[in-house]
Scaffold this motif. Structure first.
Motif, PDB file in Angstrom:
ATOM      1  N   TYR A 102       0.864  -1.189   0.000  1.00 17.19           N
ATOM      2  CA  TYR A 102       0.000   0.000   0.000  1.00 17.19           C
ATOM      3  C   TYR A 102       0.896   1.233   0.000  1.00 17.19           C
ATOM      4  CZ  TYR A 102      -3.114   3.742   1.394  1.00 17.19           C
ATOM      5  OH  TYR A 102      -3.797   4.930   1.423  1.00 17.19           O
ATOM      6  N   LEU A 103       0.656   2.122  -0.952  1.00 17.48           N
ATOM      7  CA  LEU A 103       1.465   3.335  -1.094  1.00 17.48           C
ATOM      8  C   LEU A 103       0.647   4.544  -0.654  1.00 17.48           C
ATOM      9  CD1 LEU A 103       4.156   4.569  -2.080  1.00 17.48           C
ATOM     10  CD2 LEU A 103       3.096   4.790  -4.345  1.00 17.48           C
ATOM     11  N   CYS A 104       1.177   5.264   0.313  1.00 20.16           N
ATOM     12  CA  CYS A 104       0.472   6.418   0.875  1.00 20.16           C
ATOM     13  C   CYS A 104       0.741   7.691   0.077  1.00 20.16           C
ATOM     14  CB  CYS A 104       0.923   6.617   2.321  1.00 20.16           C
ATOM     15  SG  CYS A 104       2.700   6.942   2.450  1.00 20.16           S
ATOM     16  N   ASP A 132      16.238   2.672  -4.885  1.00 23.90           N
ATOM     17  CA  ASP A 132      16.476   2.468  -6.311  1.00 23.90           C
ATOM     18  C   ASP A 132      15.241   1.938  -7.028  1.00 23.90           C
ATOM     19  OD1 ASP A 132      19.419   2.974  -6.249  1.00 23.90           O
ATOM     20  OD2 ASP A 132      19.377   1.235  -4.914  1.00 23.90           O
ATOM     21  N   PHE A 133      14.333   1.329  -6.268  1.00 24.48           N
ATOM     22  CA  PHE A 133      13.187   0.671  -6.887  1.00 24.48           C
ATOM     23  C   PHE A 133      12.024   0.690  -5.916  1.00 24.48           C
ATOM     24  CE2 PHE A 133      10.937  -3.485  -7.850  1.00 24.48           C
ATOM     25  CZ  PHE A 133      10.382  -3.075  -9.055  1.00 24.48           C
ATOM     26  N   LEU A 134      10.825   0.889  -6.452  1.00 31.69           N
ATOM     27  CA  LEU A 134       9.589   0.861  -5.672  1.00 31.69           C
ATOM     28  C   LEU A 134       8.614  -0.078  -6.351  1.00 31.69           C
ATOM     29  CD1 LEU A 134       7.365   1.942  -3.679  1.00 31.69           C
ATOM     30  CD2 LEU A 134       6.983   3.792  -5.337  1.00 31.69           C
ATOM     31  N   ILE A 135       8.041  -0.988  -5.568  1.00 38.66           N
ATOM     32  CA  ILE A 135       6.982  -1.847  -6.093  1.00 38.66           C
ATOM     33  C   ILE A 135       5.779  -1.734  -5.167  1.00 38.66           C
ATOM     34  CG2 ILE A 135       7.817  -3.938  -4.905  1.00 38.66           C
ATOM     35  CD1 ILE A 135       6.850  -5.509  -7.423  1.00 38.66           C
ATOM     36  N   THR A 136       4.594  -1.558  -5.758  1.00 40.25           N
ATOM     37  CA  THR A 136       3.373  -1.376  -4.994  1.00 40.25           C
ATOM     38  C   THR A 136       2.208  -2.004  -5.747  1.00 40.25           C
ATOM     39  OG1 THR A 136       2.022   0.274  -3.837  1.00 40.25           O
ATOM     40  CG2 THR A 136       2.832   0.882  -6.024  1.00 40.25           C
ATOM     41  N   VAL A 137       1.010  -1.931  -5.159  1.00 43.80           N
ATOM     42  CA  VAL A 137      -0.184  -2.529  -5.755  1.00 43.80           C
ATOM     43  C   VAL A 137      -1.304  -1.498  -5.780  1.00 43.80           C
ATOM     44  CG1 VAL A 137      -1.881  -4.395  -5.625  1.00 43.80           C
ATOM     45  CG2 VAL A 137       0.480  -4.793  -4.849  1.00 43.80           C
ATOM     46  N   ASP A 138      -1.911  -1.327  -6.927  1.00 44.37           N
ATOM     47  CA  ASP A 138      -3.069  -0.441  -7.099  1.00 44.37           C
ATOM     48  C   ASP A 138      -2.897   0.898  -6.388  1.00 44.37           C
ATOM     49  OD1 ASP A 138      -4.379  -2.323  -8.620  1.00 44.37           O
ATOM     50  OD2 ASP A 138      -5.607  -3.098  -6.979  1.00 44.37           O
ATOM     51  N   PRO A 139      -1.857   1.658  -6.746  1.00 45.44           N
ATOM     52  CA  PRO A 139      -1.745   2.991  -6.150  1.00 45.44           C
ATOM     53  C   PRO A 139      -2.888   3.876  -6.634  1.00 45.44           C
ATOM     54  CG  PRO A 139      -0.201   2.782  -7.963  1.00 45.44           C
ATOM     55  CD  PRO A 139      -0.810   1.411  -7.754  1.00 45.44           C
ATOM     56  N   GLN A 156       7.273  -0.099 -10.184  1.00 50.52           N
ATOM     57  CA  GLN A 156       6.321  -1.016 -10.799  1.00 50.52           C
ATOM     58  C   GLN A 156       5.038  -0.983  -9.983  1.00 50.52           C
ATOM     59  OE1 GLN A 156       7.646  -5.060 -11.287  1.00 50.52           O
ATOM     60  NE2 GLN A 156       5.871  -5.661 -12.482  1.00 50.52           N
ATOM     61  N   ALA A 157       3.929  -0.668 -10.641  1.00 46.31           N
ATOM     62  CA  ALA A 157       2.620  -0.642 -10.001  1.00 46.31           C
ATOM     63  C   ALA A 157       1.838  -1.862 -10.466  1.00 46.31           C
ATOM     64  CB  ALA A 157       1.880   0.647 -10.353  1.00 46.31           C
ATOM     65  N   LEU A 158       1.692  -2.828  -9.582  1.00 50.31           N
ATOM     66  CA  LEU A 158       0.949  -4.038  -9.907  1.00 50.31           C
ATOM     67  C   LEU A 158      -0.549  -3.787  -9.800  1.00 50.31           C
ATOM     68  CD1 LEU A 158       3.067  -6.620  -7.859  1.00 50.31           C
ATOM     69  CD2 LEU A 158       3.330  -5.982 -10.273  1.00 50.31           C
ATOM     70  N   VAL A 159      -1.323  -4.629 -10.464  1.00 51.40           N
ATOM     71  CA  VAL A 159      -2.784  -4.549 -10.423  1.00 51.40           C
ATOM     72  C   VAL A 159      -3.309  -5.787  -9.709  1.00 51.40           C
ATOM     73  CG1 VAL A 159      -4.884  -4.456 -11.810  1.00 51.40           C
ATOM     74  CG2 VAL A 159      -2.841  -3.228 -12.565  1.00 51.40           C
ATOM     75  N   SER A 160      -4.242  -5.588  -8.783  1.00 49.69           N
ATOM     76  CA  SER A 160      -4.723  -6.707  -7.962  1.00 49.69           C
ATOM     77  C   SER A 160      -5.865  -7.481  -8.602  1.00 49.69           C
ATOM     78  CB  SER A 160      -5.177  -6.186  -6.601  1.00 49.69           C
ATOM     79  OG  SER A 160      -6.328  -5.365  -6.735  1.00 49.69           O
ATOM     80  N   ALA A 161      -6.327  -7.059  -9.777  1.00 56.39           N
ATOM     81  CA  ALA A 161      -7.532  -7.657 -10.368  1.00 56.39           C
ATOM     82  C   ALA A 161      -7.427  -9.167 -10.498  1.00 56.39           C
ATOM     83  CB  ALA A 161      -7.799  -7.026 -11.737  1.00 56.39           C
ATOM     84  N   GLU A 162      -6.280  -9.672 -10.921  1.00 50.28           N
ATOM     85  CA  GLU A 162      -6.126 -11.117 -11.112  1.00 50.28           C
ATOM     86  C   GLU A 162      -6.235 -11.857  -9.778  1.00 50.28           C
ATOM     87  OE1 GLU A 162      -2.777 -14.237 -12.876  1.00 50.28           O
ATOM     88  OE2 GLU A 162      -2.793 -12.148 -13.536  1.00 50.28           O
ATOM     89  N   SER A 163      -5.616 -11.319  -8.729  1.00 49.66           N
ATOM     90  CA  SER A 163      -5.674 -11.958  -7.408  1.00 49.66           C
ATOM     91  C   SER A 163      -7.089 -11.918  -6.842  1.00 49.66           C
ATOM     92  CB  SER A 163      -4.700 -11.260  -6.451  1.00 49.66           C
ATOM     93  OG  SER A 163      -3.371 -11.335  -6.930  1.00 49.66           O
ATOM     94  N   VAL A 164      -7.765 -10.792  -7.028  1.00 45.81           N
ATOM     95  CA  VAL A 164      -9.146 -10.657  -6.553  1.00 45.81           C
ATOM     96  C   VAL A 164     -10.055 -11.638  -7.283  1.00 45.81           C
ATOM     97  CG1 VAL A 164     -11.142  -9.114  -6.463  1.00 45.81           C
ATOM     98  CG2 VAL A 164      -8.871  -8.259  -5.835  1.00 45.81           C
ATOM     99  N   ALA A 165      -9.909 -11.726  -8.599  1.00 42.72           N
ATOM    100  CA  ALA A 165     -10.748 -12.622  -9.396  1.00 42.72           C
ATOM    101  C   ALA A 165     -10.519 -14.081  -9.011  1.00 42.72           C
ATOM    102  CB  ALA A 165     -10.467 -12.415 -10.882  1.00 42.72           C
ATOM    103  N   ALA A 166      -9.265 -14.442  -8.744  1.00 43.03           N
ATOM    104  CA  ALA A 166      -8.963 -15.823  -8.352  1.00 43.03           C
ATOM    105  C   ALA A 166      -9.661 -16.176  -7.041  1.00 43.03           C
ATOM    106  CB  ALA A 166      -7.450 -16.002  -8.223  1.00 43.03           C
ATOM    107  N   TRP A 167      -9.702 -15.224  -6.106  1.00 38.00           N
ATOM    108  CA  TRP A 167     -10.380 -15.487  -4.833  1.00 38.00           C
ATOM    109  C   TRP A 167     -11.886 -15.636  -5.058  1.00 38.00           C
ATOM    110  CZ3 TRP A 167     -14.228 -13.438  -1.849  1.00 38.00           C
ATOM    111  CH2 TRP A 167     -14.309 -13.926  -0.530  1.00 38.00           C
TER     112      TRP A 167
END
Length: 316
Positions: A102-104, A132-139, A156-167
């Motif tokens: 989670y990115l504030c 040097d690098f930042l990785i987050t989800v659905d900023p 890199q900003a990841l998208v949670s849609a695939e994880s949510v759909a799998a659940w």
């Protein structure tokens, strides 16, 4: 020849602030299991005057270091995070990655009133100096198209849609995905596509200047479906609570509420559980009892890709 990755040292800064963030279920331990490397040893405490003491007890010279720190309630976390990052740099760490599921400080992206601080830009500038690098989800990208507009480091900003759909596919019988308004349509449509489920966007019906209700289109077609409300952030929960009340009035079944980031301010967790719900579920981007959707595999894939870049001994 297969590309070699460096042997990262993974520091669990979340554990400094939240007891739920230690042990095998923590994000840091999950990443350690999937990426290998070793757990970083960190000693941290506060002096009686409130100042911080930090000591790195792991050998880090020439090694890539990952600092796992979800940035909800960010103000008390920021200085310890920077102190650890700068100390790692002084001790010869090769590259530093901030793993912030989670990115504030993304909401203040415009100066609405004279003299307001553009905190999103200032926070980004401070983080960019130490990592040097930042990785987050659905900023929360609203007026910004991507993180590169304000961050001066690789990200890199990841998208949670695939994880949510799998659940949803695994846990919800006969789901109907619902978006609370037109702005949510693109996000809800993608989760619905991945979950192979129908979706609707709620419609606002105005019957007077101050009388606005939300309707479920084609409600009679979905009496046997489980409503699933999907949102990126659950903060006050007011929008979800209003929507749940409208679903109840429409005769729909109790809903499943899913939020990628569960911040749950102002008693929202308790209020949602007392409302027309059968479950309130979040990802583990923010440690909370509602965590059921695991983002660690997606984060691990993104980190593995970054670790391979310019890794010691790497070759094509």
């Amino acid at each position: 020849m297969k590309t070699k990755t460096s042997n990262p040292v993974i520091f669990n800064l979340d554990a400094l602030f939240d007891s739920q963030s230690s042990g095998p279920a923590s994000m840091a331990d999950k990443l350690l299991q999937q990426l290998g490397g070793e757990a970083g040893e960190l000693e941290y405490r506060q002096f009686p005057d409130g100042e911080s003491y930090a000591r790195i007890a792991s050998p880090v010279n020439g090694r890539d270091c990952l600092l796992v720190c979800s940035l909800h309630d960010p103000n008390p976390k920021f200085l310890p995070l920077i102190f650890v990052a700068e100390t790692l740099r002084e001790l010869g760490a090769r590259r530093l990655a901030l793993v912030a599921p989670y990115l504030c400080y993304m909401r203040q992206d415009k100066r609405f009133h004279s003299g307001e601080s553009l905190t999103s830009r200032h926070f980004a500038s401070l983080i960019s100096r130490s990592f040097d690098f930042l990785i987050t989800v659905d900023p929360h990208l609203h007026r910004y198209h991507n993180l590169d507009e304000i961050y001066g480091l690789e990200s890199q900003a990841l998208v949670s849609a695939e994880s949510v759909a799998a659940w949803i596919l695994k846990e919800v019988r006969n789901p109907l995905l619902l978006g609370p308004d037109s702005e949510s349509e693109q996000w809800v449509a993608e989760v619905a596509r991945l979950a192979d489920a129908p979706f609707e966007v709620l419609e606002k019906v105005r019957s007077g200047d101050l009388d606005v209700e939300v309707s479920v289109p084609h409600v009679d077609s979905y009496r046997e479906h489980t409503p699933v409300l999907v949102d990126d952030i659950i903060s006050s929960g007011r929008t979800l609570l209003q929507t749940l009340e409208h679903l109840k009035k429409a005769g729909m079944q109790p809903a499943v509420c899913i939020g990628t980031h569960g911040l749950f301010g102002a008693g929202a967790w308790e209020l949602l559980n007392e409302s027309h719900t059968q479950a309130v579920v979040t990802s583990n981007s923010v440690p909370h009892p509602s965590n059921a959707i695991d983002l660690a595999p997606a984060l691990a894939r993104g980190l593995e890709e970054w670790l391979k870049k310019n890794a010691p001994g790497a070759s094509d």
